[in-house]
Design a protein around this motif. Structure first.
Motif, PDB file in Angstrom:
ATOM      1  N   UNK A   1      44.779  65.585  -2.255  1.00 46.53           N
ATOM      2  CA  UNK A   1      46.054  66.306  -2.321  1.00 46.53           C
ATOM      3  C   UNK A   1      45.795  67.717  -2.819  1.00 46.53           C
ATOM      4  N   UNK A   2      46.674  68.675  -2.461  1.00 47.03           N
ATOM      5  CA  UNK A   2      46.552  70.019  -3.020  1.00 47.03           C
ATOM      6  C   UNK A   2      46.668  69.966  -4.542  1.00 47.03           C
ATOM      7  N   UNK A   3      45.949  70.845  -5.221  1.00 48.21           N
ATOM      8  CA  UNK A   3      45.932  70.869  -6.681  1.00 48.21           C
ATOM      9  C   UNK A   3      46.903  71.928  -7.184  1.00 48.21           C
ATOM     10  N   UNK A   4      47.904  71.486  -7.928  1.00 43.37           N
ATOM     11  CA  UNK A   4      48.915  72.408  -8.455  1.00 43.37           C
ATOM     12  C   UNK A   4      48.401  73.076  -9.731  1.00 43.37           C
ATOM     13  N   UNK A   5      48.294  74.406  -9.710  1.00 47.90           N
ATOM     14  CA  UNK A   5      47.829  75.141 -10.885  1.00 47.90           C
ATOM     15  C   UNK A   5      48.969  75.814 -11.635  1.00 47.90           C
ATOM     16  N   UNK A   6      50.189  75.691 -11.116  1.00 48.83           N
ATOM     17  CA  UNK A   6      51.328  76.348 -11.747  1.00 48.83           C
ATOM     18  C   UNK A   6      51.693  75.652 -13.057  1.00 48.83           C
ATOM     19  N   UNK A   7      52.063  76.459 -14.039  1.00 45.26           N
ATOM     20  CA  UNK A   7      52.511  75.929 -15.323  1.00 45.26           C
ATOM     21  C   UNK A   7      54.017  75.697 -15.349  1.00 45.26           C
ATOM     22  N   UNK A   8      54.678  76.051 -14.266  1.00 39.00           N
ATOM     23  CA  UNK A   8      56.136  75.915 -14.190  1.00 39.00           C
ATOM     24  C   UNK A   8      56.494  74.791 -13.231  1.00 39.00           C
TER      25      UNK A   8
END
Length: 584
Positions: free
Chosen positions: A259-266
């Motif tokens: 799966x794509x890796x989410x780097x957002x902190x929001x």
């Protein structure tokens, strides 16, 4: 005139304008190259072909489109460059000349010099126009050239053709890019259908609930390993990714996801690449086309995850991450008046990294920390070095690194990674040039947005025994992946022959979230296939255009295209006509 009639008129004018544009582009391209399938392989060639298209590129313009990482450009790239670079006009040249007219009296100190420069201006513009006219005349005079396919576009009247139409109902809501395939300037598919074999297929309604393939309480007791990686978009449109070795100690049931890796902190604003499609192909055997065997691939979905569950025998397998390129593709780079500042000076005059740059470096650290332990090993750091500089860090250099920067357990910490980049900036007195080279190699633009990369996460759950996952290489267009992709399509596809061409086959794979096609040429000579997707709705092709051509060598198979919905919340219709371009 009615609103509908007005819209049709505007659409026809747009088509005419695009047809004229692509005709000029093709004429210019074929003046320099024998075929529009040929690639531009040098800055000098790029300059020549742009001049034939009526542009007068400066050195800065050439450097913008031919960077140190560029190895080749195809016809589609050339068309995009021509679109972005306006033809030089007389008034623009005269504006530059006026800078030499200090007192503004219309003269440059000497009447003869003024006359020469004025003549030069006219000559420059007229020469560009003459180049275009000559190229078009040559194209019109040579019927064979006029029928040649160019990049992903062509102009012909196909004779042997087959068509497929697939309607796909709504699927699970997801965030997708709002980017349509570009309208084609080629003849409409209605004309092609006169000699086509039509086949309409309606897909069954998809289950709107998330697929819980193996997400039950017992999986929590399974042995688990994971590894991160990233897809990188190259200058030539190719996609680079790490590959992995998976070792299974004994025959066991395995649950595999990517799966794509989410780097957002929001939480309310996930990373922009979360809509990029991902998959993993599992291959056994040696790393050659002849010896590799496709074992399985992830095709079921659970939200952003692409999953597979089944039994794997004991042994070592090659894991090949894959994305179609429908949602990860080169964007037209917007001009930035001023790039984001990377380095500044403190009140004491010392150099420091800006907050924005530290944020980008923190995300890069997260991506290259493949095992997710919060530290960079020499192996992990070298994957980063190979990506950004093409070189590896040896043991001696790594020892110096550990002496000067923050490390733990002989591995570089996040803080140490920041210190390393600050040292590089300090060595160059704050010059950010090399820092931007690193950022762009990692997929960032000058606004510090990661737009040409997609980090991902691979998870492996094993019911019996602890599996191991090891990164092994950084490859682009690897032949094993291409072979595995072809086999996955041909093994689970509807196959048709083109009318009058029983030895040219089209395989159409219809998965849960994508459609892929392979063209097989069983004849003893190459064939050129015209592909028309103009009647498709809410579709995005990996080719980036609705009409294109594929040249398939004798006795070979070739992936033609992948198609995804632009908006997964809406119904999407895949309608394609494949046609043979007759040889002259």
């Amino acid at each position: 005139m009615s609103l509908q009639a007005s819209s049709q008129s505007v659409g026809m004018q747009k088509c005419t304008d695009e047809e004229t544009f692509y005709m000029h582009c093709r004429a210019a391209y074929l003046t320099v190259f024998r075929s529009s399938l040929a690639s531009i392989t040098s800055k000098h060639q790029l300059c020549r072909v742009l001049q034939q298209a009526g542009r007068n590129p400066s050195q800065a313009t050439l450097n913008k489109h031919w960077t140190p990482r560029t190895t080749k450009l195809n016809f589609d790239d050339f068309c995009e460059i021509v679109k972005s670079e306006r033809p030089t006009e007389a008034h623009e040249l005269m504006r530059a000349f006026r800078k030499m007219d200090i007192n503004g009296d219309g003269y440059i100190s000497h009447s003869e010099l003024h006359k020469v420069l004025t003549s030069f201006c006219r000559l420059l513009v007229s020469t560009a126009e003459q180049c275009q006219i000559a190229a078009l005349e040559r194209l019109e005079a040579d019927a064979k050239l006029k029928r040649q396919n160019f990049g992903n576009e062509l102009d012909s009247s196909p004779k042997s053709s087959a068509s497929t139409a697939v309607t796909v109902p709504k699927t699970e809501p997801d965030t997708t890019l709002k980017k349509d395939s570009r309208s084609s300037s080629r003849p409409s598919s209605a004309r092609s259908r006169r000699s086509s074999l039509s086949n309409a297929i309606t897909m069954a309604a998809s289950n709107t609930k998330n697929i819980k393939l193996a997400e039950h309480t017992s999986i929590q007791d399974w042995h688990h390993t994971c590894m991160k990686g990233s897809f990188f978009l190259e200058e030539d449109g190719g996609i680079t990714s790490l590959q992995y070795h998976l070792t299974v100690p004994q025959t066991a049931t395995v649950y595999l996801t990517i799966s794509p890796l989410n780097l957002s902190q929001r939480l309310e604003k996930p990373s922009s690449w979360m809509s990029v499609d991902t998959a993993v192909f599992v291959v056994s055997g040696k790393a050659t086309k002849e010896d590799s065997t496709l074992v399985c691939f992830t095709e079921s979905r659970d939200k952003e995850k692409c999953c597979w569950k089944g039994e794997l025998s004991a042994g070592t397998y090659c894991l090949l991450p894959f994305t179609t390129g429908c949602r990860l593709r080169r964007r037209t780079r917007k001009s930035v008046s001023k790039a984001v500042t990377l380095v500044n000076r403190t009140d004491t005059g010392e150099l420091d990294l800006t907050r924005d740059f530290r944020g980008a470096l923190s995300d890069i650290f997260e991506v290259i920390d493949l095992d997710g332990n919060g530290l960079l090993s020499l192996e992990e750091y070298n994957f980063f070095e190979l990506r950004t500089s093409g070189e590896k860090c040896d043991e001696d250099a790594w020892a110096v690194c550990k002496e000067n920067f923050d490390t733990r357990k002989n591995q570089l910490s996040r803080q140490g990674f920041m210190e390393l980049n600050l040292m590089e900036a300090s060595e160059r007195e704050g010059d950010p040039t090399d820092l931007w080279v690193t950022l762009e190699a990692m997929g960032y633009n000058r606004d510090l947005e990661m737009v040409e990369a997609c980090p991902f996460l691979i998870d492996v759950y094993c019911e019996e025994g602890q599996c191991t996952l090891q990164p092994v290489s950084l490859e682009s267009g690897h032949r094993i992946l291409n072979t595995a992709l072809q086999r996955s399509i041909t093994a689970r596809s509807e196959v048709k022959t083109l009318r009058g061409q029983e030895n040219v086959l089209v395989y159409t794979y219809r998965g849960e979230h994508r459609i892929s096609t392979v063209i097989a040429n069983k004849t003893s000579q190459k064939v050129t296939v015209h592909v028309n997707n103009e009647q498709s709705k809410n579709c995005s092709s990996s080719r980036g255009m609705s009409v294109f051509a594929v040249e398939v060598p004798a006795r070979t198979k070739m992936v033609c295209q992948h198609v995804l919905p632009i908006n997964e919340r809406q119904e999407w219709t895949y309608s394609c006509v494949e046609s043979i371009i007759p040889c002259q």
